[in-house]
Motif scaffolding. Structure first.
Motif, PDB file in Angstrom:
ATOM      1  N   ALA A  70       0.913  -1.249  -0.161  1.00 58.45           N
ATOM      2  CA  ALA A  70      -0.096  -0.107   0.103  1.00 58.45           C
ATOM      3  C   ALA A  70       0.909   1.285  -0.012  1.00 58.45           C
ATOM      4  N   TYR A  71       1.720   1.275   0.687  1.00 56.58           N
ATOM      5  CA  TYR A  71       2.676   2.485   0.700  1.00 56.58           C
ATOM      6  C   TYR A  71       3.445   2.659  -0.582  1.00 56.58           C
TER       7      TYR A  71
ATOM      8  N   LEU B 235       3.022   5.983  -3.016  1.00 53.60           N
ATOM      9  CA  LEU B 235       4.180   6.781  -3.626  1.00 53.60           C
ATOM     10  C   LEU B 235       3.924   6.597  -5.328  1.00 53.60           C
ATOM     11  N   LEU B 236       3.679   5.504  -5.648  1.00 48.60           N
ATOM     12  CA  LEU B 236       3.412   5.761  -7.220  1.00 48.60           C
ATOM     13  C   LEU B 236       2.407   6.461  -7.473  1.00 48.60           C
TER      14      LEU B 236
ATOM     15  N   GLY C 291      -7.202   6.902 -10.786  1.00 51.93           N
ATOM     16  CA  GLY C 291      -8.162   6.205 -10.255  1.00 51.93           C
ATOM     17  C   GLY C 291      -7.831   4.828  -9.888  1.00 51.93           C
ATOM     18  N   ILE C 292      -7.251   3.786 -10.929  1.00 55.97           N
ATOM     19  CA  ILE C 292      -6.785   2.780 -10.699  1.00 55.97           C
ATOM     20  C   ILE C 292      -5.759   2.528  -9.760  1.00 55.97           C
ATOM     21  N   SER C 293      -4.758   3.560  -9.821  1.00 49.93           N
ATOM     22  CA  SER C 293      -3.706   3.628  -8.673  1.00 49.93           C
ATOM     23  C   SER C 293      -4.267   3.884  -7.396  1.00 49.93           C
ATOM     24  N   THR C 294      -4.986   4.777  -7.251  1.00 52.05           N
ATOM     25  CA  THR C 294      -5.585   5.089  -6.053  1.00 52.05           C
ATOM     26  C   THR C 294      -6.375   3.542  -5.441  1.00 52.05           C
ATOM     27  N   LEU C 295      -7.352   3.049  -6.389  1.00 48.91           N
ATOM     28  CA  LEU C 295      -7.840   1.887  -5.909  1.00 48.91           C
ATOM     29  C   LEU C 295      -6.975   0.780  -5.513  1.00 48.91           C
TER      30      LEU C 295
END
Length: 128
Positions: A55-56, A60-61, A94-98
């Motif tokens: 998750a971390y 960062l990504l 959105g996909i990265s946040t998901l």
């Protein structure tokens, strides 16, 4: 050449029903083998640390993607191209946040399960 007659089911291949009195292991295993290992606090805390690390890294990504998109604004006079570009950027963020959220929730859930198992073990040793 194939045999046109359908194969008759054998008693071994018949679907076996499981009764609730067979044990406390979950019935979600597809193979039906007895390789179920109950969760332990150590395994929960280790899994929580791994999921938290993922998750971390994904956080960062996501921050890097957002910063990169903010530094390079869309430059197009075509309104359709600008809308498509904005939609693609929104989908990527959105996909990265998901992914970040899923791993963070898994980490918190595993941590809570580990704490619950520790309290259950402490209660069992106090009562016994």
């Amino acid at each position: 050449m194939t045999d046109p007659t359908p194969a008759q089911p054998t008693p071994e291949s018949a679907v076996q029903s499981s009764s609730p009195a067979e044990g406390s292991k979950p019935s979600g295993s597809a193979s039906g083998d007895s390789s179920y290992v109950p969760p332990t606090p150590l395994r929960c805390f280790t899994g929580s640390a791994i999921a938290g690390g993922f998750a971390y890294v994904l956080y960062l990504l996501t921050q890097s993607i957002i910063t990169s998109f903010a530094a390079k604004p869309l430059s197009s006079t075509n309104m359709l191209a600008a809308r498509i570009g904005a939609a693609v950027r929104t989908l990527v963020v959105g996909i990265s946040t998901l992914g970040t959220g899923i791993f963070a929730i898994a980490a918190v859930g595993l941590l809570a399960l580990g704490i619950q198992l520790v309290f259950k073990q402490l209660r069992r040793t106090d009562a016994g």
